[in-house]
Design a protein around this motif. Structure first.
Motif, short mmCIF file in Angstrom:
data_model
loop_
_atom_site.label_atom_id
_atom_site.label_comp_id
_atom_site.label_asym_id
_atom_site.label_seq_id
_atom_site.Cartn_x
_atom_site.Cartn_y
_atom_site.Cartn_z
N ILE A 273 0.83 -1.21 0.00
CA ILE A 273 0.00 0.00 0.00
C ILE A 273 0.87 1.25 0.00
O ILE A 273 0.59 2.23 -0.71
CB ILE A 273 -0.94 -0.03 1.22
CG1 ILE A 273 -1.90 -1.23 1.13
CG2 ILE A 273 -1.72 1.28 1.34
CD1 ILE A 273 -2.69 -1.47 2.38
N ALA A 274 1.94 1.23 0.82
CA ALA A 274 2.81 2.41 0.89
C ALA A 274 3.47 2.68 -0.46
O ALA A 274 3.61 3.84 -0.87
CB ALA A 274 3.87 2.20 1.97
N ARG A 290 13.80 2.20 -3.33
CA ARG A 290 13.46 1.18 -2.32
C ARG A 290 12.41 1.76 -1.37
O ARG A 290 12.51 2.92 -0.97
CB ARG A 290 14.70 0.75 -1.54
CG ARG A 290 14.47 -0.41 -0.60
CD ARG A 290 15.75 -0.75 0.17
NE ARG A 290 16.85 -1.05 -0.73
CZ ARG A 290 17.04 -2.22 -1.32
NH1 ARG A 290 16.20 -3.21 -1.10
NH2 ARG A 290 18.06 -2.41 -2.13
N VAL A 291 11.44 0.94 -1.02
CA VAL A 291 10.42 1.32 -0.03
C VAL A 291 10.40 0.22 1.03
O VAL A 291 10.21 -0.95 0.71
CB VAL A 291 9.03 1.47 -0.68
CG1 VAL A 291 8.00 1.81 0.38
CG2 VAL A 291 9.06 2.54 -1.76
N SER A 292 10.62 0.59 2.28
CA SER A 292 10.63 -0.35 3.39
C SER A 292 9.66 0.12 4.46
O SER A 292 9.55 1.34 4.71
CB SER A 292 12.03 -0.49 3.99
OG SER A 292 12.96 -0.89 3.01
N VAL A 293 8.95 -0.81 5.09
CA VAL A 293 8.05 -0.50 6.21
C VAL A 293 8.43 -1.40 7.38
O VAL A 293 8.89 -2.53 7.19
CB VAL A 293 6.58 -0.67 5.81
CG1 VAL A 293 6.17 0.34 4.78
CG2 VAL A 293 6.31 -2.08 5.31
N ALA A 382 23.16 -1.48 4.67
CA ALA A 382 23.29 -1.96 6.05
C ALA A 382 22.34 -1.25 7.00
O ALA A 382 22.10 -1.74 8.09
CB ALA A 382 24.72 -1.78 6.53
N THR A 383 21.80 -0.11 6.63
CA THR A 383 20.95 0.65 7.56
C THR A 383 19.61 0.94 6.93
O THR A 383 19.18 2.06 6.84
CB THR A 383 21.65 1.97 7.93
OG1 THR A 383 21.88 2.71 6.73
CG2 THR A 383 22.94 1.73 8.64
N ILE A 384 18.94 -0.10 6.51
CA ILE A 384 17.66 0.13 5.87
C ILE A 384 16.52 0.18 6.89
O ILE A 384 15.42 0.52 6.53
CB ILE A 384 17.36 -0.98 4.86
CG1 ILE A 384 17.20 -2.32 5.57
CG2 ILE A 384 18.41 -1.06 3.80
CD1 ILE A 384 16.59 -3.40 4.70
N SER A 385 16.77 -0.17 8.11
CA SER A 385 15.68 -0.19 9.09
C SER A 385 16.11 0.54 10.34
O SER A 385 17.25 0.42 10.78
CB SER A 385 15.30 -1.63 9.43
OG SER A 385 16.43 -2.32 9.91
N PRO A 386 15.20 1.30 10.95
CA PRO A 386 15.55 1.99 12.19
C PRO A 386 15.51 1.05 13.37
O PRO A 386 14.76 0.07 13.37
CB PRO A 386 14.46 3.06 12.29
CG PRO A 386 13.28 2.44 11.61
CD PRO A 386 13.83 1.58 10.52
N PRO A 387 16.31 1.30 14.39
CA PRO A 387 16.26 0.46 15.58
C PRO A 387 14.98 0.76 16.35
O PRO A 387 14.35 1.79 16.15
CB PRO A 387 17.50 0.88 16.37
CG PRO A 387 17.77 2.27 15.91
CD PRO A 387 17.34 2.34 14.49
N THR A 424 10.39 -5.02 2.76
CA THR A 424 11.06 -4.08 1.87
C THR A 424 10.66 -4.35 0.43
O THR A 424 10.63 -5.51 0.01
CB THR A 424 12.58 -4.20 2.00
OG1 THR A 424 12.95 -3.96 3.35
CG2 THR A 424 13.28 -3.19 1.10
N THR A 425 10.37 -3.29 -0.27
CA THR A 425 10.15 -3.38 -1.72
C THR A 425 11.38 -2.84 -2.41
O THR A 425 11.72 -1.68 -2.24
CB THR A 425 8.92 -2.56 -2.13
OG1 THR A 425 7.78 -3.11 -1.48
CG2 THR A 425 8.72 -2.61 -3.64
#
Length: 1297
Positions: A273-274, A290-293, A382-387, A424-425
């Motif tokens: 959806i995003a 890239r789109v990541s949720v 390496a940093t595609i997601s927040p902690p 991740t897309t």
């Protein structure tokens, strides 16, 4: 809001003028990009206490500054300063002192040489430092040299190379400061008088290339954001003059998805959806990389402490049934690059728009307070997601902000207790080539693999899947299928690698792109069948292959329906990839040698560039059933070859052969002339390339292009003719990868190869059409010669008898044809002949001996580059490689002329080789250098002569007293003839360039007429001189001047008319002189006599007869003058100089200088040509000098009519002596007086009329005889009486003689 594609810059300025602040006043816009601090109006900024600077062993600081007032203070003004409370000196800082830049580092001061910082101009300044490279300063990307200033300092100070930047210090911007009792105090008079912007700090030393290319990226230690700075009372302001364009952005925000069907939104569904929401609201100029949720999960610390951060309190306000919240991370590319502030404002405003799913069951909204758009160097994997959000206040914090939600994150020693999940897309989209700062360019067949953290020792299971996909609904297959695959296959166990889509829509897309239709317009509203190929890596420690295959098949067979599209699969083929690694490979390129280590499929290897190690080369290992390396990406590496001699250091391999040829072509493009050594290097390298490589059509075309560039250059090709011909022959012999025939065409040459079978060979034709410059030829094979053919070869059927024995299993025989449009390649020693055609050749490959002595001739038809209108002798020749000591030359053995016209010559030869036609140009023997010099002399001399001849004619025409005697009237006619000759000569080339045949004939005949008229009047000058000196008495010619005019103007007219009547073709074009008028038969683009017989009869013979007569008269005159000098009264002043002036004047008037043209042959030819050109083109100037400037009565007329003041001469003073003589009758009885009146010394060459002669006409008006006196400068000559001579007068002449 949507980007305007047609007027992006105008749209950008309009948006900037409206302000960078967010649209709604209640929405904070945290970025300072596009804003500045004006420290000429306020004090300073300081770093926010919540932002801490760690200890650094290397760093980079960049900012932009603009000076608004002259810096004249002896004390430095401070741009920024960083201090630590425990230190007594500035750890780091930048200042300006007059015209010097000052840098402080660990208490040491460094100064530059004077730098001109102009007022109201932005400058980009960067400081880099590391323990290995020490301190470096860059201004506008250029390195500035600095020297350390020695000041006394405590011995405890450490050298910068052994220090590290102290952590948790204070940073001020716009003024210097010091620490007093823990408080920051501004140093007096240190404020910077200008504006500062874009202050950023990195914990890494940047190279010069990075400083220049990454100047618009955000810092990682200190950022240009409002929450990093305490602006005090000195707020930021907009500045439209500061723009920074960039392409790569990272967007972080919180989103919520509200469902109206009472269902929760799962993570993979939220990602889908995003992605669709972003594609709808963002402009088409923003490409989603890239789109990541990520799920928002509260930490255990929050539960223990019973509290939450303010951001999470805000999330609770959203709380309600069926509302799900997610972190969203977007990597986007803007193309073309645009200003960072504009992009941030645009994205912020676009993401404020809510998204309603077409199904009507859900809505997506963004938390506008959390939107953060940051320009980044590249997209980090390496940093595609927040902690997870950690709210324990006892933990140490850093400044890594995650989408603006909580300003703290775990320290390295903190381990989150609750794991996070993410989806991740990864979009595989071609990045536009207009972006110049990208490190890696994602292509349609490559994507970056994202591995979950903590997973190690994954299995080596790779599969290739082929299947048919049926899709129904509004969709773009290139966008929806990658998303569907990532949704269908669990990304915690499987990773989708390269996706290749072979669709009807793709073919339709190519068609629409050829029609300039946007790819976004491709949307299919129907059921279609697509073919999909992709690879999957299984991320499992232990896995059963058959079970994995079954799982993949079952997952892909599940129908997909999201309300707008449906996807169904069939014909699924799953194959295991056994070879999933690329082997180590050494690659030799123009940018250096690269050794690529063994790499797993789907991975990208990186190596440092040999010439600039700070940059990297990359190469992707494509996993498939035949896993292999893709082409290397060497865009960031510099070429090892900068000049042609550098080619000697390059080792040619089959892999880099094409690159070497392209490099040679680039080097030749920058060189209009090649030295001998450079030519040797290039040709040797081409020979090596052909020897080690398989000559494909592309490689062959590249080699032919290089040879064409060499031919079009201004280089000396003579020593390399055979080498160039052999290289071209080798291309035709070795080329592969075609069927039947193939043609390579370059601007200056062409090569065609034709496969033939001996038993089927009958005949073969080869023709070339192009303009007469030989550029851009067109080839026709086995066709009759069309109109415009410049070269044509017909091979007879009997040629097959010369073919070697051929087996049916062998490849067919090959015949190749070559065409060369640059005749300069074929220089030779035949000075009597020139190449008057293009060169064409035919040959048969793989034969043991040359083909010669054919029973049936080869027919060669060649077009003349210059029409042979006069049917001069032509010669059919071939290029003999063995002549001239192996350098090659033309030879006529075995070739003969069949027929020839003005435009074409047909030759018959009994062998195969390079053919041409030579034209007999024995009258053209002058080298180009002397030809050019003589041409300049001729035109300059004719121009000067035309000017002064016009002045001479005007002088004698206006002053009637000067033209009363016959010599003056003859001089006027001679001057008019020479003036016409010079003027027609000057405009001849221009008129001939029009290409009008009738006009050219008229110009040639007019030039011929004035030339003969000039010769005629020179002869009449001799006749008049003969009457004056030899036939002094008893000569009476009625209508003297009228008869002279009839002869001087009439005879040339008769000659020219006769030429036109007898042979009209005698006049024409394509002729230009290289010396002067007599040699005008040596021509090019010049209208003149084209027929040799006409030239020699009507010009050479005519001139020879006249000049023989003139020479005879000249000798008689000199003898007569000698006798007169012997009999002249004693005491008469005579000198050698006066005699020389007289002889020179006679020589010019009689045209004796033209006789030099008859001696322009033999060893002294060049010298005689120069002498001929100077004397005859300047004849008009000499006439003006001798008959105007050096003539006394002409000077008197100038003084009477043209001078003023004391230089003016009264008119009566000149003729007073004549008048007084005229009234006296008695002196005629006096013999001495009569003798005195009978002689007059006049400073003239031959045309001066004396006052005494005027006296004579005044005294005896009844005189019936003409005045035939001729007077040479400084010589006393007798004067002819008007009336019948009486005995006293005769006695007087006899007494004197």
């Amino acid at each position: 809001m949507i980007f305007l594609k047609i007027f992006p810059e105008v749209f950008m300025i309009l948006s900037l003028q409206s302000g960078f602040a967010c649209v709604q006043e209640t929405v904070p816009c945290n970025s300072l990009w596009g804003k500045v601090g004006d420290f000429s109006r306020c004090s300073h900024w300081r770093l926010n206490p919540q932002v801490s600077i760690p200890a650094l062993q290397e760093l980079t600081v960049c900012l932009n500054l603009k000076v608004k007032a002259e810096l004249t203070s002896l004390l430095p003004t401070t741009v920024f300063m960083y201090r630590h409370p425990a230190a007594q000196y500035a750890e780091l800082g930048l200042g300006v002192k007059g015209k010097l830049l000052v840098v402080w580092l660990f208490g040491e001061e460094w100064k530059t040489l004077p730098v001109n910082l102009y007022l109201s101009q932005w400058y980009s300044v960067c400081i880099t430092w590391s323990q290995t490279n020490n301190l470096t300063l860059f201004v506008n990307g250029e390195r500035i040299n600095m020297t350390a200033v020695s000041y006394p300092r405590p011995s405890s100070f450490a050298s910068p190379s052994s220090c590290k930047l102290s952590p948790n210090g204070s940073l001020s911007l716009g003024a210097g400061h010091y620490i007093d009792k823990g408080n920051i105090q501004v140093i007096p008079y240190s404020s910077f008088p200008g504006k500062l912007s874009m202050f950023r700090m990195w914990g890494k030393e940047r190279s010069k290339a990075e400083v220049t290319s990454l100047k618009c990226t955000e810092g990682d230690i200190v950022k240009w954001e409002e929450d990093h700075w305490d602006t005090l009372s000195c707020g930021s302001s907009k500045d439209l003059s500061l723009l920074c364009e960039w392409s790569f952005y990272e967007v972080r925000l919180l989103i919520e998805i509200i469902r109206y069907d009472q269902n929760n939104t799962e993570l993979y569904r939220a990602r889908d959806i995003a992605h669709r929401w972003l594609r709808v609201v963002l402009p088409k100029s923003i490409y989603l990389h890239r789109v990541s949720v990520f799920d928002i999960i509260s930490s255990s610390s929050e539960e223990r402490l019973g509290g939450a951060t303010p951001a999470e309190d805000k999330l609770k306000e959203w709380a309600g049934p069926n509302i799900n919240r997610f972190y969203c991370l977007v990597h986007a590319t803007v193309s073309p690059p645009m200003d960072v502030a504009y992009v941030q404002n645009e994205i912020h405003n676009d993401l404020m728009e809510a998204y309603h799913d077409p199904s009507g069951v859900l809505q997506l909204r963004a938390d506008i307070y959390t939107i953060r758009t940051t320009p980044v160097d590249s997209f980090s994997i390496a940093t595609i997601s927040p902690p997870p959000v950690e709210t324990d206040p006892t933990l140490s914090t850093t400044t890594n902000h995650i989408a603006g939600i909580s300003s703290s994150s775990p320290s390295p020693t903190t381990t989150p207790e609750v794991p996070y999940t993410s989806m991740t897309t990864s979009m595989t989209m071609t990045t536009p080539t207009t972006m110049t700062t990208t490190r890696t360019t994602p292509t349609r067949e490559t994507s970056t693999t994202i591995f979950p953290t903590g997973l190690t020792n994954v299995s080596d299971l790779y599969f290739e899947i082929k299947m048919n996909v049926s899709i129904t609904g509004d969709y773009n297959p290139q966008e929806v299928l990658p998303i569907w695959l990532n949704v269908s296959l669990p990304d915690d166990r499987m990773v989708v690698l390269d996706i290749q889509l072979i669709t009807k829509a793709e073919r339709q897309l190519s068609y629409l792109q050829s029609k300039n239709i946007s790819s976004d317009a491709v949307s299919i509203r129907q059921a279609s069948r697509e073919r999909l190929i992709f690879q999957v890596q299984v991320l499992m420690l232990f896995a059963d292959t058959q079970e994995i295959v079954k799982q993949i098949r079952d997952l892909l067979l599940i129908p997909y329906n999201n309300g707008s599209i449906t996807i169904a699969t069939e014909d699924i083929e799953i194959s295991r990839i056994l070879v999933y690694k690329c082997n180590m490979e050494t690659q030799q390129t123009l940018k250096g040698q690269f050794t690529w280590l063994e790499t797993s499929g789907g991975k990208t290897a990186a190596l440092s560039c040999p010439k600039n190690p700070l940059h990297s080369a990359t190469r992707h290992c494509k996993v498939c059933m035949l896993t292999h390396w893709l082409d290397s990406n060497l865009e960031d590496c510099d070429r090892m070859v900068e000049t042609i001699p550098d080619l000697d250091d390059i080792i040619v391999t089959p892999e880099n052969a094409m690159d070497v040829v392209e490099t040679i072509e680039d080097l030749l493009r920058d060189s209009s002339t090649l030295l001998y050594e450079d030519m040797v290097t290039v040709l040797n390298k081409l020979k090596v390339i052909l020897n080690v490589s398989v000559v494909t059509p592309n490689l062959g075309q590249a080699v032919i292009n290089v040879i064409s560039n060499i031919l079009e250059s201004d280089s000396n090709l003579t020593p390399f003719t055979n080498t160039i011909l052999n290289i071209t022959e080798s291309v035709g012999d070795r080329i592969v990868g075609y069927e039947g025939s193939f043609t390579l065409v370059a601007p200056a040459m062409a090569l065609s190869v034709v496969d033939v079978f001996p038993d089927q060979f009958d005949s073969l034709y080869f023709g070339v059409t192009c303009d007469l410059t030989g550029i851009n030829p067109e080839i026709c094979i086995d066709e009759c010669p069309p109109n415009g053919t410049v070269a044509f070869i017909s091979l007879p059927s009997i040629l097959k008898d010369s073919f070697p024995e051929h087996d049916l299993n062998q490849n067919p025989m090959r015949v190749q044809f070559q065409f060369y449009g640059i005749p300069l390649l074929f220089q030779h020693n035949h000075k009597q002949h020139i190449l008057n055609s293009f060169v064409v050749s035919a040959s048969v490959t793989n034969i043991s001996a040359p083909i010669r002595d054919l029973a049936e001739d080869v027919t060669v038809m060649l077009h003349h580059m210059k029409p042979n209108a006069l049917h001069k002798d032509v010669q059919c020749v071939y290029w003999n490689f063995n002549k001239n000591n192996g350098h090659g030359g033309w030879d006529d053995e075995g070739c003969r002329k069949h027929n020839s016209s003005s435009d074409y010559t047909t030759c018959l030869c009994n062998h195969l080789t390079h053919f041409g036609v030579l034209l007999d140009v024995s009258r053209i023997q002058l080298d180009p250098a002397n030809d050019q010099i003589l041409t300049i002399i001729t035109y300059v001399g004719c121009g000067l002569s035309s000017l002064f001849l016009g002045i001479t004619v005007l002088t004698y025409t206006i002053f009637d007293k000067l033209r009363r005697d016959y010599p003056s009237q003859i001089l006027i006619n001679l001057s008019l003839a020479l003036l016409g000759l010079n003027l027609v000569f000057l405009v001849n080339s221009w008129l001939s360039s029009w290409g009008v045949y009738g006009l050219c004939v008229a110009v040639a005949s007019t030039l011929h007429y004035f030339l003969l008229a000039s010769f005629s009047w020179m002869g009449l000058e001799a006749v008049n001189m003969y009457f004056a000196l030899v036939k002094v008495f008893n000569v009476y010619v009625p209508s003297y001047i009228l008869k002279f005019c009839a002869l001087g103007w009439g005879i040339p007219l008769v000659v020219c008319v006769l030429v036109l009547i007898i042979n009209k073709e005698a006049y024409g074009g394509h002729m230009t002189t290289h010396s002067a008028l007599l040699t005008m038969n040596n021509t090019d683009n010049f209208c003149w006599i084209q027929d040799n017989i006409t030239f020699y009869v009507s010009v050479v013979a005519y001139a020879a007869l006249l000049f023989l007569f003139n020479i005879g008269v000249f000798v008689v005159v000199l003898i007569q003058i000698r006798r007169m000098r012997v009999n002249s009264p004693a005491g008469t002043p005579r000198g050698l100089l006066h005699d020389l002036k007289g002889v020179a004047s006679l020589t010019l008037l009689l045209g004796l200088t033209w006789t030099v043209g008859f001696f322009t042959w033999g060893p002294a030819r060049i010298f005689m040509l120069y002498l001929f050109s100077v004397l005859n083109t300047l004849q008009g100037l000499f006439i003006f000098i001798f008959h105007c400037l050096m003539k006394e009565n002409v000077r008197k007329q100038f003084r009477i009519h043209l001078c003023f003041g004391r230089f003016r001469l009264d008119e009566y003073s000149e003729w007073s002596n004549s008048a007084s003589v005229g009234v006296k009758a008695e002196p005629r009885e006096n013999l001495p007086r009569a003798a005195s009146q009978s002689f007059q010394s006049v400073k003239s060459s031959s045309t001066e009329s004396t006052s005494a002669s005027s006296d004579s006409s005044q005294r005896d008006s009844s005189c019936k005889r003409p005045h035939l006196g001729l007077f040479v400068n400084s010589l006393a000559l007798p004067r002819v009486q008007r009336g019948p001579p009486d005995t006293k007068t005769l006695a007087s002449y006899r007494g004197v003689n």
